[in-house]
Design an enzyme around this catalytic site. Structure first.
Site, mmCIF file in Angstrom:
data_model
loop_
_atom_site.group_PDB
_atom_site.id
_atom_site.type_symbol
_atom_site.label_atom_id
_atom_site.label_comp_id
_atom_site.label_asym_id
_atom_site.label_seq_id
_atom_site.Cartn_x
_atom_site.Cartn_y
_atom_site.Cartn_z
ATOM 1 N N GLY A 9 0.880 -1.128 0.156
ATOM 2 C CA GLY A 9 -0.142 -0.052 0.046
ATOM 3 C C GLY A 9 0.777 1.273 0.151
ATOM 4 N N THR A 10 0.256 2.364 0.126
ATOM 5 C CA THR A 10 1.135 3.530 0.109
ATOM 6 C C THR A 10 1.628 3.749 1.626
ATOM 7 O OG1 THR A 10 -0.765 4.869 1.002
ATOM 8 C CG2 THR A 10 -0.586 4.884 -1.565
ATOM 9 N N MET A 11 2.328 4.701 1.731
ATOM 10 C CA MET A 11 2.783 5.271 3.125
ATOM 11 C C MET A 11 1.353 5.609 3.948
ATOM 12 S SD MET A 11 6.181 7.623 2.739
ATOM 13 C CE MET A 11 6.324 8.065 4.560
ATOM 14 N N GLY A 14 -1.387 1.956 7.186
ATOM 15 C CA GLY A 14 -1.797 1.061 8.287
ATOM 16 C C GLY A 14 -1.020 -0.412 8.189
ATOM 17 N N GLU A 87 8.903 -2.821 6.169
ATOM 18 C CA GLU A 87 9.706 -1.902 5.257
ATOM 19 C C GLU A 87 10.288 -2.933 4.447
ATOM 20 O OE1 GLU A 87 9.040 1.017 5.373
ATOM 21 O OE2 GLU A 87 8.649 1.573 7.805
ATOM 22 N N ALA A 88 9.533 -3.889 3.837
ATOM 23 C CA ALA A 88 10.194 -4.981 2.847
ATOM 24 C C ALA A 88 10.933 -4.188 1.452
ATOM 25 C CB ALA A 88 9.390 -5.898 2.515
ATOM 26 N N GLN A 89 10.503 -3.017 1.093
ATOM 27 C CA GLN A 89 10.754 -2.283 -0.062
ATOM 28 C C GLN A 89 12.188 -1.895 0.150
ATOM 29 O OE1 GLN A 89 8.735 -0.920 2.028
ATOM 30 N NE2 GLN A 89 9.521 1.180 2.948
ATOM 31 N N VAL A 172 14.752 7.848 4.718
ATOM 32 C CA VAL A 172 13.833 7.637 5.533
ATOM 33 C C VAL A 172 12.972 8.740 5.885
ATOM 34 C CG1 VAL A 172 13.708 6.920 7.966
ATOM 35 C CG2 VAL A 172 15.216 5.787 6.285
HETATM 36 N N1 ADP Z 1 -4.324 9.405 15.881
HETATM 37 C C1 ADP Z 1 -4.699 8.266 15.130
HETATM 38 N N2 ADP Z 1 -5.940 8.081 15.563
HETATM 39 C C2 ADP Z 1 -6.543 6.926 14.750
HETATM 40 N N3 ADP Z 1 -5.717 6.428 13.698
HETATM 41 C C3 ADP Z 1 -4.410 6.789 13.445
HETATM 42 C C4 ADP Z 1 -3.973 7.944 14.099
HETATM 43 N N4 ADP Z 1 -2.799 8.077 13.845
HETATM 44 C C5 ADP Z 1 -2.744 7.300 12.720
HETATM 45 N N5 ADP Z 1 -3.495 6.481 12.626
HETATM 46 C C6 ADP Z 1 -3.805 5.234 11.529
HETATM 47 O O1 ADP Z 1 -2.574 4.601 11.445
HETATM 48 C C7 ADP Z 1 -2.414 4.633 10.075
HETATM 49 C C8 ADP Z 1 -0.880 4.682 9.736
HETATM 50 O O2 ADP Z 1 -0.287 3.478 10.393
HETATM 51 P P1 ADP Z 1 0.982 2.809 10.190
HETATM 52 O O3 ADP Z 1 1.014 1.266 10.434
HETATM 53 O O4 ADP Z 1 2.155 3.713 10.832
HETATM 54 O O5 ADP Z 1 1.216 3.057 8.463
HETATM 55 P P2 ADP Z 1 2.042 2.472 7.460
HETATM 56 O O6 ADP Z 1 3.023 1.363 8.021
HETATM 57 O O7 ADP Z 1 1.132 1.841 6.395
HETATM 58 O O8 ADP Z 1 3.091 3.582 7.135
HETATM 59 C C9 ADP Z 1 -3.231 5.917 9.318
HETATM 60 O O9 ADP Z 1 -3.314 5.555 8.111
HETATM 61 C C10 ADP Z 1 -4.320 5.841 10.380
HETATM 62 O O10 ADP Z 1 -5.457 4.869 9.980
HETATM 63 C C1 LIG Z 2 7.982 6.984 -1.056
HETATM 64 C C2 LIG Z 2 9.458 6.768 -0.413
HETATM 65 C C3 LIG Z 2 9.655 6.441 0.848
HETATM 66 N N1 LIG Z 2 10.741 6.297 1.655
HETATM 67 C C4 LIG Z 2 10.751 5.974 2.984
HETATM 68 C C5 LIG Z 2 9.862 7.144 3.900
HETATM 69 C C6 LIG Z 2 9.659 5.901 4.778
HETATM 70 O O1 LIG Z 2 10.886 6.116 5.851
HETATM 71 C C7 LIG Z 2 9.473 4.468 4.476
HETATM 72 C C8 LIG Z 2 8.079 4.189 4.312
HETATM 73 O O2 LIG Z 2 7.476 3.984 5.488
HETATM 74 P P1 LIG Z 2 5.863 3.569 5.810
HETATM 75 O O3 LIG Z 2 5.987 2.926 7.103
HETATM 76 O O4 LIG Z 2 5.295 2.863 4.788
HETATM 77 O O5 LIG Z 2 5.451 4.961 6.002
HETATM 78 O O6 LIG Z 2 9.962 4.403 3.132
HETATM 79 C C9 LIG Z 2 11.872 6.452 0.769
HETATM 80 O O7 LIG Z 2 13.022 6.114 1.238
HETATM 81 N N2 LIG Z 2 11.671 6.575 -0.694
HETATM 82 C C10 LIG Z 2 10.731 6.645 -1.211
HETATM 83 O O8 LIG Z 2 10.551 7.041 -2.482
#
Ligand code: ADP
Ligand SMILES: Cc1cn([C@H]2C[C@H](O)[C@@H](COP(=O)(O)O)O2)c(=O)[nH]c1=O
Length: 216
Positions: A9-11, A14, A87-89, A172
């Site tokens: 998914g995107t950043m 969740g 962070e498997a990317q 990062v």
């Molecule tokens: N204060 C908050 N209250 C409820 N949900 C939150 C809050 N902050 C973040 N989130 C939820 O957490 C998600 C981000 O979760 P995270 O696991 O850190 O994302 P990812 O790993 O995909 O980058 C957001 O899309 C949102 O759904």
């Molecule tokens: C788009 C993009 C992202 N990154 C980095 C930024 C964050 O540290 C991670 C993604 O973390 P998340 O838990 O999914 O929010 O990736 C990067 O290094 N380069 C990029 O282009």
């Protein structure tokens, strides 16, 4: 059958939260996981979610053989009923091959989590290999949204709120960074193509060029 699953998914959609939930549910039933991560914002050897949860993990460093790490762990009496890789990317393609081998040769489920594309909409090498090898690719159900309300499908890198398209693939960082910092913003494809972030859209809306002009 054990599986290699890629949750993508995107950043900020969740992924890490789901990784922690999978870990919680399995460990609550007495199972033991091996958790890998790389370059988590919370620091080395951590898997963290924006909801505030964090757990210890093994940092997958450059050149580390993830399959050999598992075999070594098991042969020293350790246990691993499943593997999580967040962070498997950031993993090298060879490390994704090693995770596939964990599934096929050790019979252990592997759950990998990561963003598919970088700030230029190009596949990360690790994500590309996951798409090639995974038994399943799961797109997360909780949608991150673009500022326009559409589903966010792309990751933009920003400096002072302005989208940039030059720079290293790996930097990062986080969403919602303050003005001068390098940060990220999730956008729909339309606005990613137009390089229109929340800040630039707001600025354009305030511009006299686009304000309705009253007849004199
Ligand atoms: N204060 C908050 N209250 C409820 N949900 C939150 C809050 N902050 C973040 N989130 C939820 O957490 C998600 C981000 O979760 P995270 O696991 O850190 O994302 P990812 O790993 O995909 O980058 C957001 O899309 C949102 O759904
Ligand atoms: C788009 C993009 C992202 N990154 C980095 C930024 C964050 O540290 C991670 C993604 O973390 P998340 O838990 O999914 O929010 O990736 C990067 O290094 N380069 C990029 O282009």
């Amino acid at each position: 059958m054990p599986e290699l699953v890629f949750f993508s998914g995107t950043m900020d959609c969740g992924k890490s939260t789901l990784a922690l939930q999978i870990e919680h549910n399995r460990s609550a039933r007495g199972l033991v996981g091996m958790i890998f991560t790389r370059n988590d914002r919370a620091g080395e050897g951590k898997l963290s979610s924006r909801l505030g949860l964090v757990t210890d993990a093994v940092e997958a460093t450059d050149g580390m053989d993830l399959y050999a790490h598992l075999v070594d762990h098991l042969s020293h009496g350790g246990r691993a009923d499943y593997v999580i890789a967040d962070e498997a990317q950031f993993l090298a393609p060879e490390q994704i091959d090693q995770l596939a081998r964990v599934v096929d040769d050790l019979g252990i489920d592997v759950y990998a989590f990561g963003i598919t594309t970088d700030f230029r909409s190009k596949l990360f090498p690790g994500s590309q290999r996951l798409v090639e090898l995974a038994d399943r690719v799961e797109v997360l159900q909780v949608e991150a949204l673009c500022w326009c309300g559409a589903r966010a499908t792309h990751n933009a890198r920003t400096v002072g709120g302005v989208m940039v398209v030059e720079g290293a693939q790996v930097v990062v960082g986080d969403v919602n960074q303050s003005a001068d910092e390098v940060g990220y913003e999730v956008l729909c494809r339309r606005h990613h193509r137009r390089r229109m972030t929340a800040a630039t859209a707001h600025a354009a809306a305030l511009s006299p060029d686009v304000l309705p002009v009253s007849p004199a």
